[in-house]
Design a protein around this motif. Structure first.
Motif, PDB file in Angstrom:
ATOM      1  N   ASN A 124      53.896 -58.773 -35.399  1.00 15.09           N
ATOM      2  CA  ASN A 124      52.926 -59.955 -34.950  1.00 15.09           C
ATOM      3  C   ASN A 124      52.642 -59.996 -36.455  1.00 15.09           C
ATOM      4  OD1 ASN A 124      52.722 -59.333 -32.692  1.00 15.09           O
ATOM      5  ND2 ASN A 124      50.928 -58.108 -32.293  1.00 15.09           N
ATOM      6  N   THR A 125      52.751 -60.066 -37.730  1.00 15.72           N
ATOM      7  CA  THR A 125      51.856 -59.305 -38.913  1.00 15.72           C
ATOM      8  C   THR A 125      53.069 -61.216 -39.454  1.00 15.72           C
ATOM      9  OG1 THR A 125      51.730 -57.339 -39.532  1.00 15.72           O
ATOM     10  CG2 THR A 125      52.118 -58.556 -41.268  1.00 15.72           C
ATOM     11  N   LEU A 126      53.965 -60.983 -38.834  1.00 12.93           N
ATOM     12  CA  LEU A 126      55.074 -62.494 -39.885  1.00 12.93           C
ATOM     13  C   LEU A 126      54.806 -63.268 -38.831  1.00 12.93           C
ATOM     14  CD1 LEU A 126      57.138 -63.585 -41.292  1.00 12.93           C
ATOM     15  CD2 LEU A 126      58.817 -62.913 -39.288  1.00 12.93           C
ATOM     16  N   VAL A 127      54.374 -63.212 -37.000  1.00 11.80           N
ATOM     17  CA  VAL A 127      54.876 -64.291 -36.434  1.00 11.80           C
ATOM     18  C   VAL A 127      52.865 -65.342 -36.522  1.00 11.80           C
ATOM     19  CG1 VAL A 127      54.355 -65.092 -34.416  1.00 11.80           C
ATOM     20  CG2 VAL A 127      56.269 -64.168 -34.998  1.00 11.80           C
ATOM     21  N   TYR A 128      52.139 -63.796 -36.769  1.00 14.72           N
ATOM     22  CA  TYR A 128      50.313 -64.532 -36.989  1.00 14.72           C
ATOM     23  C   TYR A 128      49.753 -64.533 -38.392  1.00 14.72           C
ATOM     24  CZ  TYR A 128      52.148 -63.623 -32.085  1.00 14.72           C
ATOM     25  OH  TYR A 128      52.144 -64.455 -30.478  1.00 14.72           O
ATOM     26  N   GLY A 129      50.058 -63.804 -38.662  1.00 17.74           N
ATOM     27  CA  GLY A 129      49.573 -63.787 -39.668  1.00 17.74           C
ATOM     28  C   GLY A 129      50.253 -64.097 -41.076  1.00 17.74           C
ATOM     29  N   GLY A 130      51.299 -64.491 -41.326  1.00 19.50           N
ATOM     30  CA  GLY A 130      52.020 -65.238 -41.323  1.00 19.50           C
ATOM     31  C   GLY A 130      53.152 -64.196 -42.723  1.00 19.50           C
ATOM     32  N   GLY A 131      53.008 -63.164 -41.857  1.00 23.68           N
ATOM     33  CA  GLY A 131      53.487 -61.939 -43.632  1.00 23.68           C
ATOM     34  C   GLY A 131      52.916 -61.467 -43.611  1.00 23.68           C
ATOM     35  N   GLY A 132      52.734 -60.002 -44.600  1.00 21.22           N
ATOM     36  CA  GLY A 132      52.135 -58.990 -45.017  1.00 21.22           C
ATOM     37  C   GLY A 132      53.113 -57.938 -45.497  1.00 21.22           C
ATOM     38  N   THR A 133      52.427 -56.531 -44.845  1.00 14.89           N
ATOM     39  CA  THR A 133      52.749 -55.718 -45.795  1.00 14.89           C
ATOM     40  C   THR A 133      52.291 -54.958 -44.217  1.00 14.89           C
ATOM     41  OG1 THR A 133      50.541 -55.083 -46.913  1.00 14.89           O
ATOM     42  CG2 THR A 133      52.334 -55.617 -47.785  1.00 14.89           C
ATOM     43  N   VAL A 134      53.442 -53.854 -44.606  1.00 17.16           N
ATOM     44  CA  VAL A 134      53.390 -52.857 -43.845  1.00 17.16           C
ATOM     45  C   VAL A 134      54.322 -51.673 -44.587  1.00 17.16           C
ATOM     46  CG1 VAL A 134      54.945 -51.457 -41.833  1.00 17.16           C
ATOM     47  CG2 VAL A 134      54.904 -53.823 -41.454  1.00 17.16           C
ATOM     48  N   GLU A 135      53.292 -50.299 -44.637  1.00 22.43           N
ATOM     49  CA  GLU A 135      52.744 -49.138 -45.385  1.00 22.43           C
ATOM     50  C   GLU A 135      53.093 -47.577 -44.468  1.00 22.43           C
ATOM     51  OE1 GLU A 135      50.329 -46.948 -49.354  1.00 22.43           O
ATOM     52  OE2 GLU A 135      48.627 -48.077 -47.287  1.00 22.43           O
ATOM     53  N   ASP A 139      62.214 -62.424 -40.528  1.00 26.15           N
ATOM     54  CA  ASP A 139      62.575 -60.999 -38.887  1.00 26.15           C
ATOM     55  C   ASP A 139      63.598 -60.288 -39.729  1.00 26.15           C
ATOM     56  OD1 ASP A 139      61.795 -63.188 -37.385  1.00 26.15           O
ATOM     57  OD2 ASP A 139      63.529 -64.352 -37.542  1.00 26.15           O
ATOM     58  N   GLN A 140      64.359 -60.406 -40.839  1.00 20.74           N
ATOM     59  CA  GLN A 140      65.228 -59.150 -40.872  1.00 20.74           C
ATOM     60  C   GLN A 140      64.074 -58.097 -42.204  1.00 20.74           C
ATOM     61  OE1 GLN A 140      65.313 -62.792 -41.794  1.00 20.74           O
ATOM     62  NE2 GLN A 140      67.911 -63.016 -41.588  1.00 20.74           N
ATOM     63  N   ASP A 141      62.900 -58.413 -41.919  1.00 18.27           N
ATOM     64  CA  ASP A 141      61.965 -57.392 -43.083  1.00 18.27           C
ATOM     65  C   ASP A 141      61.298 -56.807 -41.633  1.00 18.27           C
ATOM     66  OD1 ASP A 141      62.374 -58.241 -45.624  1.00 18.27           O
ATOM     67  OD2 ASP A 141      60.704 -59.246 -45.555  1.00 18.27           O
ATOM     68  N   VAL A 142      61.096 -57.207 -40.030  1.00 18.68           N
ATOM     69  CA  VAL A 142      60.781 -57.174 -39.448  1.00 18.68           C
ATOM     70  C   VAL A 142      62.493 -55.678 -39.007  1.00 18.68           C
ATOM     71  CG1 VAL A 142      60.571 -56.531 -36.947  1.00 18.68           C
ATOM     72  CG2 VAL A 142      58.623 -58.745 -38.527  1.00 18.68           C
ATOM     73  N   VAL A 143      63.018 -56.317 -38.866  1.00 19.14           N
ATOM     74  CA  VAL A 143      64.003 -55.320 -38.957  1.00 19.14           C
ATOM     75  C   VAL A 143      64.325 -53.882 -39.549  1.00 19.14           C
ATOM     76  CG1 VAL A 143      66.394 -54.860 -38.519  1.00 19.14           C
ATOM     77  CG2 VAL A 143      66.053 -56.736 -37.725  1.00 19.14           C
ATOM     78  N   ARG A 144      63.911 -54.170 -40.440  1.00 15.88           N
ATOM     79  CA  ARG A 144      63.555 -53.239 -41.859  1.00 15.88           C
ATOM     80  C   ARG A 144      62.491 -52.388 -41.414  1.00 15.88           C
ATOM     81  NH1 ARG A 144      62.552 -55.672 -46.418  1.00 15.88           N
ATOM     82  NH2 ARG A 144      62.293 -53.880 -47.482  1.00 15.88           N
ATOM     83  N   VAL A 145      61.750 -52.768 -40.574  1.00 14.81           N
ATOM     84  CA  VAL A 145      60.896 -51.893 -40.296  1.00 14.81           C
ATOM     85  C   VAL A 145      61.316 -51.200 -39.485  1.00 14.81           C
ATOM     86  CG1 VAL A 145      58.506 -52.286 -39.820  1.00 14.81           C
ATOM     87  CG2 VAL A 145      58.888 -53.603 -41.349  1.00 14.81           C
ATOM     88  N   ASP A 199      47.984 -57.910 -42.905  1.00 15.05           N
ATOM     89  CA  ASP A 199      47.896 -59.449 -43.593  1.00 15.05           C
ATOM     90  C   ASP A 199      46.952 -60.218 -43.902  1.00 15.05           C
ATOM     91  OD1 ASP A 199      46.773 -61.252 -41.452  1.00 15.05           O
ATOM     92  OD2 ASP A 199      48.229 -59.850 -40.087  1.00 15.05           O
ATOM     93  N   GLU A 200      47.011 -61.315 -44.790  1.00 16.71           N
ATOM     94  CA  GLU A 200      45.947 -62.593 -44.934  1.00 16.71           C
ATOM     95  C   GLU A 200      45.765 -63.644 -44.218  1.00 16.71           C
ATOM     96  OE1 GLU A 200      46.115 -63.036 -49.414  1.00 16.71           O
ATOM     97  OE2 GLU A 200      45.746 -60.340 -49.580  1.00 16.71           O
ATOM     98  N   GLY A 201      46.620 -63.371 -43.031  1.00 17.59           N
ATOM     99  CA  GLY A 201      46.238 -64.002 -42.281  1.00 17.59           C
ATOM    100  C   GLY A 201      44.822 -65.105 -41.649  1.00 17.59           C
TER     101      GLY A 201
END
Length: 131
Positions: A47-58, A10-16, A76-78
């Protein structure tokens, strides 16, 4: 400028959200467009976190010769999205996000592309241009 954030919490979502807001201000997006982009990015990062299991944002600064903008790639690689048409339907949500869903995020940006493969993951690319 290109920046990449790994989304694993969740902290990464805030950083995004913070990174997108800073980039939107630097790109001189209007306050309304800043808010739209940050809102869409927040939904897609979650969505990347919850449904994709995490990933990257560029985050990529873009310029098409007429105007500048911001392009964001969520990857993501979900499990992928089984029913993309349903997922893009207004009002469709599986809960937990801002309630925008993919269709809401799509309406908030100027360009929206999605590539999803079952068992391989999902990549969503959005672009917001300066007016």
């Amino acid at each position: 400028m290109t920046e990449r954030i790994t989304v694993a919490s969740d902290q990464d979502v805030v950083r995004v959200r913070q990174l997108i807001r800073t980039a939107a201000v630097a790109a001189k997006l209007s306050l309304v467009d800043q808010t739209k982009l940050v809102t869409a990015a927040s939904e897609l990062a979650r969505n990347t976190l919850v449904y994709g299991g995490g990933g990257t944002v560029e985050l990529i600064s873009v310029d098409n010769g007429r105007r500048k903008g911001i392009r964001i790639v969520f990857a993501d690689e979900g499990p992928g999205i089984a029913d993309l048409d349903l997922a893009l339907t207004d009002g469709y949500t599986t809960g937990g996000g801002l309630g925008l869903g993919l269709s809401g995020a799509r309406r908030l940006v100027d360009e929206f592309e999605i590539d999803t493969k079952i068992g391989e993951g999902t990549t969503i690319t959005v672009t917001k241009w300066c007016r």
